[in-house]
Structures are given as structure tokens and as C-alpha cells.
Motif scaffolding. Structure first.
Motif, PDB file in Angstrom:
ATOM      1  N   ILE A 207       0.824  -1.226   0.000  1.00  0.00           N
ATOM      2  CA  ILE A 207       0.000   0.000   0.000  1.00  0.00           C
ATOM      3  C   ILE A 207       0.854   1.270   0.000  1.00  0.00           C
ATOM      4  N   GLY A 208       2.174   1.141   0.137  1.00  0.00           N
ATOM      5  CA  GLY A 208       3.014   2.346   0.099  1.00  0.00           C
ATOM      6  C   GLY A 208       3.221   2.998   1.451  1.00  0.00           C
ATOM      7  N   VAL A 224      13.177  -8.170   8.661  1.00  0.00           N
ATOM      8  CA  VAL A 224      12.498  -7.167   7.824  1.00  0.00           C
ATOM      9  C   VAL A 224      13.231  -7.016   6.498  1.00  0.00           C
ATOM     10  N   MET A 225      14.560  -6.963   6.568  1.00  0.00           N
ATOM     11  CA  MET A 225      15.347  -6.756   5.351  1.00  0.00           C
ATOM     12  C   MET A 225      15.197  -7.925   4.373  1.00  0.00           C
ATOM     13  N   GLU A 226      14.951  -9.112   4.924  1.00  0.00           N
ATOM     14  CA  GLU A 226      14.717 -10.282   4.068  1.00  0.00           C
ATOM     15  C   GLU A 226      13.425 -10.129   3.277  1.00  0.00           C
ATOM     16  N   ILE A 227      12.427  -9.548   3.917  1.00  0.00           N
ATOM     17  CA  ILE A 227      11.071  -9.559   3.357  1.00  0.00           C
ATOM     18  C   ILE A 227      10.736  -8.313   2.541  1.00  0.00           C
ATOM     19  N   SER A 228      11.230  -7.159   2.991  1.00  0.00           N
ATOM     20  CA  SER A 228      10.743  -5.910   2.390  1.00  0.00           C
ATOM     21  C   SER A 228      11.186  -5.774   0.933  1.00  0.00           C
ATOM     22  N   LYS A 229      10.229  -5.459   0.082  1.00  0.00           N
ATOM     23  CA  LYS A 229      10.534  -5.222  -1.337  1.00  0.00           C
ATOM     24  C   LYS A 229      10.899  -3.765  -1.583  1.00  0.00           C
ATOM     25  N   ALA A 230      10.635  -2.926  -0.591  1.00  0.00           N
ATOM     26  CA  ALA A 230      10.885  -1.486  -0.735  1.00  0.00           C
ATOM     27  C   ALA A 230      11.996  -1.064   0.227  1.00  0.00           C
ATOM     28  N   PRO A 231      12.659   0.054  -0.059  1.00  0.00           N
ATOM     29  CA  PRO A 231      13.650   0.573   0.901  1.00  0.00           C
ATOM     30  C   PRO A 231      13.009   0.793   2.271  1.00  0.00           C
ATOM     31  N   SER A 400       4.939   0.344  -4.476  1.00  0.00           N
ATOM     32  CA  SER A 400       3.539   0.020  -4.187  1.00  0.00           C
ATOM     33  C   SER A 400       2.741  -0.033  -5.493  1.00  0.00           C
ATOM     34  N   GLY A 401       2.955   0.952  -6.348  1.00  0.00           N
ATOM     35  CA  GLY A 401       2.259   0.991  -7.644  1.00  0.00           C
ATOM     36  C   GLY A 401       2.605  -0.228  -8.490  1.00  0.00           C
ATOM     37  N   GLU A 402       3.877  -0.601  -8.468  1.00  0.00           N
ATOM     38  CA  GLU A 402       4.302  -1.759  -9.271  1.00  0.00           C
ATOM     39  C   GLU A 402       3.688  -3.059  -8.736  1.00  0.00           C
ATOM     40  N   ILE A 403       3.648  -3.184  -7.412  1.00  0.00           N
ATOM     41  CA  ILE A 403       3.067  -4.413  -6.820  1.00  0.00           C
ATOM     42  C   ILE A 403       1.586  -4.522  -7.223  1.00  0.00           C
ATOM     43  N   THR A 405       0.073  -3.081  -9.770  1.00  0.00           N
ATOM     44  CA  THR A 405      -0.067  -3.326 -11.217  1.00  0.00           C
ATOM     45  C   THR A 405       0.169  -4.794 -11.515  1.00  0.00           C
ATOM     46  N   GLY A 406       1.186  -5.367 -10.852  1.00  0.00           N
ATOM     47  CA  GLY A 406       1.486  -6.793 -11.031  1.00  0.00           C
ATOM     48  C   GLY A 406       0.303  -7.681 -10.649  1.00  0.00           C
ATOM     49  N   GLU A 407      -0.447  -7.256  -9.629  1.00  0.00           N
ATOM     50  CA  GLU A 407      -1.598  -8.053  -9.183  1.00  0.00           C
ATOM     51  C   GLU A 407      -2.709  -8.084 -10.230  1.00  0.00           C
ATOM     52  N   GLN A 408      -2.803  -6.965 -10.983  1.00  0.00           N
ATOM     53  CA  GLN A 408      -3.910  -6.859 -11.957  1.00  0.00           C
ATOM     54  C   GLN A 408      -3.592  -7.604 -13.255  1.00  0.00           C
ATOM     55  N   SER A 409      -2.291  -7.789 -13.541  1.00  0.00           N
ATOM     56  CA  SER A 409      -1.970  -8.368 -14.854  1.00  0.00           C
ATOM     57  C   SER A 409      -1.953  -9.896 -14.786  1.00  0.00           C
TER      58      SER A 409
END
Ligand SMILES: [Zn+2]
Length: 409
Positions: A207-208, A224-231, A400-403, A405-409
Motif C-alpha cells: 500500500i506504500g 524485515v530486510m529479508e522480506i521488504s521489497k521497498a527501501p 507500491s504501484g508496481e506491486i 499493477t502486477g496483481e492486476q496483470s
């Protein structure tokens, strides 16, 4: 356990700052003018200011200069501060005991600042708004939640608080909670993140919402560092290099890992976070306090110390450090990982002892002056004062936007 918490409380000890009083080296020459100018011109974001909880405990009019505390509108303007993240701080005692309600109450309070003084303050929920508010002469009030207890085990609450304007969440405070382990808590529960904590971090990415690893144990940080896709950010932590064995600060390996993921460490200004001697002195104070308390019939509340505090500090010269001590931490991060991964998260209104020249929010130009004297360029200083955290915030939004968008495609 209790004593450990008391020691943690030492770092949150409330005291009033006195106005900044630092004469620039060589007098108010050209360098000083440019320090003032830079502080005025550049966007200054401080990612951790505890004024909401301060006012919850002791209401005050922060549209005017206040006697106590470190933050108010006139002093923020004087220091060039544009965007203090309002800490929505929920003490650990509310875990399992109404944490969500406390967070909502504090957000109401921040909204009230904007409603009461619309010509001075404006709640902000995006990087662009911070820039717009600066142009209008308003102090932005972005919000970060300190302690994820208000999630109450339900991701719906994450969405609720995002909708209310929260843009980062510090996963724990001074006790382990249902998300992960705290660096201040000796009894670790999860040795990383709880299953719900893992889900929470993923949903924050989606969600950003920025993930803040300040306060967590080392094991929880690495999880956290293992899991987080964002900085990831540390909203108000300093370098453990200067405070050995203090897990609350970040060691070099963690700073390297954080920066490797594109994240940023925002330096805490509390003297006990900056200087090992100041920290030892703080522990010494609390040892003495404990002795005094026990000799006087046991548990004494901090507020009822019967002059003990005043007496102690007349007998001991307080070690505070100065703006150079803050700059030492910035230097250390820069030497390790470069200029793009460090910022400022003062912890004003949440800590007691502060360095000379940084006693309250009027102090930022003194830090700028110090950085100029260490040959930082204006561009580098701007990165420290806001550029780096803005970059991370935007990246978190973009990912967040990329995640999605990926869900919709
Ligand atoms: Zn904190």
C-alpha cells in the motif's frame, strides 16, 4: 525487566531545552550567512518529533512560542524546519489494551493543529505536498506511527491508519509486541518477525507505507530486510559505532544492509544516542535514582522524585556533546555507504538531553554550519536535510504501484 524499562525510559526523559546559543566559528561571517540561508531555502524534513504525545500529557499552544518542549511554530520557522513528522507514539503498555484508540486520539490531535491554525500548519501525506506547503509558508505535518501495536493483529487497521494519513510505522517500541522484538526488551519472543509481522511488512510494501526499523532488535531488523521489497527507514536511530553494545542504535553491518536496499538512517539527536560517555552517564543517573527510590520506600514515579533529579545534576556535569557530535554520525554513515543514505530524525520532545547548539528546533542552521565546515556541499547538505528521505518515500510509493499493477496483470 522493570529496571531495563527504566533505563529505556531514561532516554525518553523529558526536559526542557534552552534556546540554541552557538556562536559561529569566526563570528557571523560569510559561512554563517550561507548556513542560515541554506536552512531557510532547503526543505528540512525531520522524521521524528514527539509533540503530539507531549501535548496529550501537557496541553500547550504550539502556534506560539512555548516555555517547555522543543517544538512550536515560531521556533520551527526560526530553525528553517518545514516538515516535522508528527510521531503518533503509542506506549507499549497499550498492546492488548486499546492501542488503536490511542493512535486515533493522537491523529485527531494533529488534525486539530491544522484546524486551529490553518495559516501555520497543514497535514501532509505525500512528498509533493511538503514542497507545496513550503511555498505557502506552512509547516507540513506528515505523520508516522511509533509502535505497531495499534494494528491489533488485523491488516484492516493498517488500511485504516494509511487512510488517516500515517506514512511510516515503527514496528515496535520498548517492548516486544505482536509484530516483532524490541531492542530494549531482554526477553525476545519472535527472534525476528511474528507471522503477522511478516504479513504486515508485505502489506505495507503493497500500500506504500514506509517500514521503520527503529527500536527493533537486530534479529527483527534482519528479518524485515529479508522480506521488504521497498527501501526501509530508521526514523530516529544513530550509529552503534559511538555507543558500543547499545542495540537500539544501528551497527555498521546493519547500515550497510539498509543502504544496500536503498534505505536511509535518520540520525537521532539525543545525547545518549550520540555519545557513549553521555549514555554511560544516563545509566549512572538511573542507577542512582533506583537506589534513592528504594531507600525511600520503593517505587517512585519520575514526576515525584522530590528534587532528586535537580540535586543529581547540580552534582554531576552533564555530558551533552554538540552539533559536531551529530555531524560525526553523519560522517560515519557517509564514510560507510555514501551521502545518499543518511538524514535527520531528532526525537525532539521525546528525549531529555540534547547537544549544545541543538537544544530545540531552532538548531538546524548550526548543524548546516558544522557540515559546511566539514566541506559538505550545499547539494550534499540538502540530501541529508530532506533529499534522501524524499527519494525513499517516492520509491516506496512507486514500488507500491508496481506491486498493485502486477496483481492486476
Ligand atoms: Zn522512539
Amino acid at each position: 525487566m522493570k529496571y531495563r524499562i527504566l533505563m529505556a525510559a531514561a532516554l525518553l526523559l523529558t526536559a526542557c531545552g534552552s534556546p540554541a546559543d552557538v556562536t559561529p566559528p569566526g563570528g557571523p561571517g560569510a559561512q554563517d550567512v550561507s548556513a542560515e540561508q541554506i536552512a531557510r531555502d532547503v526543505l528540512i524534513i525531520d522524521t521524528h518529533v514527539d509533540v503530539p504525545y507531549r501535548l496529550r500529557e501537557s496541553p500547550d499552544d504550539i502556534s506560539e512560542r512555548t516555555e517547555g518542549g522543543h517544538f512550536d511554530f515560531p521556533r520551527a520557522v526560526e530553525g528553517g524546519l518545514n516538515a516535522p513528522f508528527m510521531s503518533i507514539y503509542v506506549p507499549s503498555k497499550y498492546e492488548d489494551n486499546g492501542a488503536r484508540a490511542v493512535a486515533d486520539e493522537l491523529i485527531d490531535l494533529v488534525e486539530q493543529f491544522q484546524n486551529d491554525w490553518p495559516d501555520k500548519f497543514a497535514v501532509a501525506t505525500s512528498p509533493d505536498q511538503l514542497l507545496e506547503h513550503k511555498d505557502k509558508g506552512l509547516i507540513s505535518l506528515p505523520m508516522g506511527m511509533e509502535n505497531a501495536s495499534p494494528m491489533e493483529g488485523d491488516l484492516k487497521n493498517l488500511h485504516h491508519f494509511f487512510d488517516r494519513g500515517i506514512r511510516y510505522i515503527t514496528l515496535t517500541h520498548d517492548r516486544c509486541n505482536h509484530i516483532g522484538d524490541s531492542s530494549y526488551d531482554k526477553e525476545r519472543i519472535w527472534h525476528g518477525l511474528s507471522p503477522f509481522g511478516e504479513e504486515l511488512v508485505q502489506e505495507m510494501n503493497r500500500i506504500g507505507m514506509m517500514v521503520d526499523i527503529t527500536h527493533v532488535s537486530d534479529e527483527t531488523f534482519y528479518a524485515v530486510m529479508e522480506i521488504s521489497k521497498a527501501p526501509v527507514i530508521a526514523s530516529h536511530s544513530s550509529c552503534r559505532e559511538f555507543t558500543p553494545d547499545f542495540e537500539r542504535n544501528m551497527n555498521d553491518d546493519m547500515i550497510l544492509k539498509l543502504a544496500g536496499g536503498g534505505g536511509v538512517i535518520m540520525i537521532n539527536f539525543g545525547s545518549a544516542f550520540l555519545d557513549g560517555a553521555a549514555q554511560k552517564q544516563t545509566w549512572g543517573y538511573w542507577d542512582a535514582w533506583k537506589e534513592y527510590s528504594e531507600a525511600n520506600g520503593g517505587e517512585m514515579k519520575h514526576g515525584g522524585m522530590d528534587g532528586f533529579k535537580e540535586q543529581y545534576w547540580t552534582e554531576h556535569e552533564k555530558i551533552t556533546g554538540d552539533v559536531g557530535t551529530i555531524a560525526d554520525h553523519i560522517d560515519h554513515v557517509v564514510a560507510l555507504v555514501g551521502i545518499d543514505h543518511v538524514g535527520i530524525g531528532s526525537d525532539f520532545d521525546g528525549i531529555g538531553t540534547l547537544p549544545k547548539g541543538m537544544e530545540n528546533v531552532t538548531g538546524y542552521p548550526n548543524l548546516v554550519r558544522e557540515l559546511l565546515s566539514r566541506d559538505y556541499s550545499r547539494e550534499e547538505i540538502e540530501k541529508v536535510l530532506s533529499g534522501n528521505i524524499l527519494r525513499v518515500w517516492r520509491q516506496v510509493e512507486q514500488i507500491s504501484g508496481e506491486i498493485r499493477t502486477g496483481e492486476q496483470s
